[in-house]
Motif scaffolding. Structure first.
Motif, PDB file in Angstrom:
ATOM      1  N   GLY A  24      -1.952  -7.049  -1.375  1.00  9.63           N
ATOM      2  CA  GLY A  24      -2.046  -6.253  -2.592  1.00  9.63           C
ATOM      3  C   GLY A  24      -1.774  -7.113  -3.814  1.00  9.63           C
ATOM      4  N   GLY A  53       0.787  -1.233   0.000  1.00 12.47           N
ATOM      5  CA  GLY A  53       0.000   0.000   0.000  1.00 12.47           C
ATOM      6  C   GLY A  53       0.811   1.271   0.000  1.00 12.47           C
ATOM      7  N   ASN A  95      -6.432   1.333  -0.344  1.00  8.20           N
ATOM      8  CA  ASN A  95      -5.286   1.553   0.531  1.00  8.20           C
ATOM      9  C   ASN A  95      -5.325   2.930   1.174  1.00  8.20           C
ATOM     10  OD1 ASN A  95      -4.238  -0.980  -0.174  1.00  8.20           O
ATOM     11  ND2 ASN A  95      -3.191  -0.138  -1.960  1.00  8.20           N
TER      12      ASN A  95
END
Length: 217
Positions: free
Chosen positions: A177, A6, A61
């Motif tokens: 992610g 992030g 994020n």
């Protein structure tokens, strides 16, 4: 940077926060509960999210960086997920990097109805399990057919690490992610043991949830 943690969202939140601080130098957004609900804090946090999400292309994020804890976000609506447990977060950060755009190109253009229904159900289970303290349901809640398997097919070390964390007793584990970092929820009593068993070709860390998000005063 470039490891699925992030970074780009957090950097944009910092930039937006500094910009608003320059515009409103007397602003105060501090992290304790008494100030988080102050009208100025609510307004300025929402503005930070709007700016950083627009730059990022989505709010996922950025919302977590702005508000802290665990949040659900859709467009500019952000809701903190109530937590009935206090997990440690074990992460394995390999030396390699993954470009988000390149990683997205490995994903299919369309999802089947079954896969879409699978993911919607898992998201619901995950949010409910966090709110109810159902540790036994967290593993199912973190399952995914939308992106994770496609990305892990190109990241075999991350795939092996994810399986190893689950086999060693992590509550749940997932690709962070677009990867290559792998993260897991675990009991605090098990976190150091799990981290010590992770592959040496990378950095293992035991982290905690940031409960505050943006803080300036």
């Amino acid at each position: 940077m470039g490891r699925g943690l992030g970074y780009s969202g957090a950097v944009r939140v910092v930039g937006a926060t500094l910009g608003l601080l320059e515009r409103e130098p007397s602003a105060s957004i501090v992290g304790d509960a008494a100030h988080r609900s102050h009208p100025d804090a609510l307004r300025l946090r929402a503005e930070v999210l709007t700016i950083s999400a627009a730059l990022e292309g989505h709010g996922d994020n950025a919302a977590a960086s702005v508000y802290g804890s665990v949040v659900a976000v859709a467009d500019e609506v952000c809701v903190e997920v109530p937590l009935a447990l206090d997990p440690a977060i074990v992460v394995w950060v390999p030396d390699a990097t993954t470009g988000t755009d390149a990683s997205r190109r490995t994903l299919p253009e369309q999802l089947s109805r079954d896969d879409a229904a699978f993911n919607v159900g898992r998201v619901a289970v995950l949010v409910a399990a966090l709110g109810a303290g159902r540790i036994d349901a967290l593993r199912v809640g973190a399952e995914d057919r939308m992106h994770q398997d496609h990305r892990l097919a190109h990241q075999p070390r991350s795939a092996a690490t994810l399986r190893a964390l689950l086999d060693a007793g992590a509550w749940s584990a997932w690709l962070s992610g677009s990867g290559p970092t792998v993260a897991a929820f675990a009991g605090r009593e098990d976190a150091d043991r799990l981290a010590a068993a992770l592959p040496a070709e990378g950095r293992a860390m035991v982290l905690e949830l940031d409960r505050h998000g943006v803080i300036w005063e």
